[in-house]
Design an enzyme around this catalytic site. Structure first.
Site, mmCIF file in Angstrom:
data_model
loop_
_atom_site.group_PDB
_atom_site.id
_atom_site.type_symbol
_atom_site.label_atom_id
_atom_site.label_comp_id
_atom_site.label_asym_id
_atom_site.label_seq_id
_atom_site.Cartn_x
_atom_site.Cartn_y
_atom_site.Cartn_z
ATOM 1 N N HIS A 15 -68.950 11.385 -132.409
ATOM 2 C CA HIS A 15 -69.209 10.007 -132.817
ATOM 3 C C HIS A 15 -70.605 9.857 -133.401
ATOM 4 O O HIS A 15 -71.485 10.675 -133.127
ATOM 5 C CB HIS A 15 -69.139 9.074 -131.593
ATOM 6 C CG HIS A 15 -67.769 8.870 -131.039
ATOM 7 N ND1 HIS A 15 -67.511 8.866 -129.683
ATOM 8 C CD2 HIS A 15 -66.576 8.644 -131.641
ATOM 9 C CE1 HIS A 15 -66.212 8.645 -129.477
ATOM 10 N NE2 HIS A 15 -65.630 8.516 -130.652
ATOM 11 N N CYS A 50 -70.994 5.487 -123.731
ATOM 12 C CA CYS A 50 -69.511 5.476 -123.766
ATOM 13 C C CYS A 50 -68.898 4.745 -122.593
ATOM 14 O O CYS A 50 -67.752 4.297 -122.675
ATOM 15 C CB CYS A 50 -68.948 6.887 -123.683
ATOM 16 S SG CYS A 50 -69.761 8.071 -124.675
HETATM 17 C C1 CIR Z 1 -62.789 11.550 -126.336
HETATM 18 O O1 CIR Z 1 -62.697 12.641 -126.896
HETATM 19 O O2 CIR Z 1 -62.331 10.530 -126.819
HETATM 20 C C2 CIR Z 1 -63.472 11.496 -124.983
HETATM 21 N N1 CIR Z 1 -63.278 12.722 -124.290
HETATM 22 C C3 CIR Z 1 -64.933 11.226 -125.145
HETATM 23 C C4 CIR Z 1 -65.218 9.845 -125.662
HETATM 24 C C5 CIR Z 1 -66.663 9.534 -125.636
HETATM 25 N N2 CIR Z 1 -66.870 8.207 -126.038
HETATM 26 C C6 CIR Z 1 -67.942 7.786 -126.693
HETATM 27 O O3 CIR Z 1 -68.776 8.569 -127.067
HETATM 28 N N3 CIR Z 1 -68.021 6.516 -127.012
#
Ligand code: CIR
Length: 286
Positions: free
Chosen positions: A165, A277
């Site tokens: 991201h 997150c």
């Molecule tokens: C994913 O791959 O979607 C999750 N394992 C990690 C998401 C992390 N979210 C974020 O950085 N906003």
């Protein structure tokens, strides 16, 4: 300010997504402990009643990363279509909660996909950076811009060439202090923003006023894991175990009157997660 968080699913350790095969397994107990400490710190800094916790849903191993499910600006909550197929559906409980809190819901529609982790609201500014990543596309930026028009938000797309991201490699300490991962991901974002004399950095809104322009913007390189910090009113939270970046961030925090905190979030990093997150920050508009 309030914050919405979501519990850690029992399926998190075994099934959370990650870009690379996991070198070291996730320990569910440790993850829950770290998440508990995260929630406790948010409660301490924002007030007990200001942190709302949604229960985990074991059908969604990544649901603790609730930031990805919605973007909240002013009184408007834009419900995402998360860009990873197996995560689609996590948004519903978040949307219901935001609606119950009184936010005006807007929903992205196909072909838009978006993860909240790609949306960086520059603090104290109307400018919002949107990363075009493997999760977030141009249709999402267009729809988000339309949904947030009444808020006066101005969105800018930035290519995310590496990593998951935008905010995996970049966050901001204030509207003119941008933190980047000192790696390929962070360097390419910094180059893109500098090269384009990026509108978000030009009109003084991000420069703290006075039409300060791009010279007023401070670009700070830190260890990759330290590029994602969680900014709360008067406080900034960084990952623990990064003494070099801690010294840099401490100096920046001191200059800005921010109190610096550290949290161990290592179990979540194994699933490409970072501090921002795990919460959606809810502005005090309601
Ligand atoms: C994913 O791959 O979607 C999750 N394992 C990690 C998401 C992390 N979210 C974020 O950085 N906003």
């Amino acid at each position: 300010m309030r914050a919405l968080v979501r519990g850690v699913a029992a399926s998190f350790a075994a099934q959370a997504l990650s870009m690379q095969p996991r070198a070291v397994p996730i320990c569910l107990d440790a993850a829950r402990q770290q998440h508990g400490a995260y929630v406790a710190l948010l409660r301490r800094l924002l007030g007990d009643d200001s942190v709302l916790q949604l229960p985990a849903d074991d059908a969604f191993p990544d649901c603790c990363f609730c930031e990805d499910a919605a973007v909240v600006v002013g009184d408007t909550a834009v419900v995402a279509t998360i860009g990873a197929g197996p995560r689609q559906g996590e948004e519903a409980a978040v949307a219901d909660t935001l609606a119950a809190l009184g936010y005006r819901l807007r929903r992205l529609t196909p072909p838009a996909t978006l993860d909240g982790g790609d949306v960086l609201q520059l603090p104290g500014s109307r400018h919002i950076l949107v990363g075009f990543s493997r999760r977030t596309n141009a249709a999402a930026l267009e729809q988000l811009q339309a949904a947030l028009q009444p808020q006066g938000a101005v969105l800018h797309g930035v290519e995310v060439q590496h990593g998951l991201h935008l905010k995996s490699a970049m966050t901001a300490l204030d509207g003119r202090t941008l933190l980047y991962a000192d790696d390929a991901a962070g360097r390419s974002l910094r180059a893109a923003l500098e090269r384009g004399s990026h509108p978000a950095l030009l009109d003084g809104a991000a420069g703290g006023g006075g039409g300060a322009g791009s010279k007023a913007v401070q670009h700070v390189m830190v260890e990759p894991a330290a590029a994602n910090v969680l900014l709360l009113p008067g406080h900034v939270i960084m990952p623990a175990g990064l003494p070099r970046s801690q010294a840099v961030l401490q100096a920046l925090a001191d200059e800005r009157g921010l109190q610096l905190h550290r949290l161990d979030f290592a179990e979540f990093a194994k699933a490409d997660g970072s501090l921002t997150c795990a919460s959606i920050l809810l502005p005090p508009a309601l």
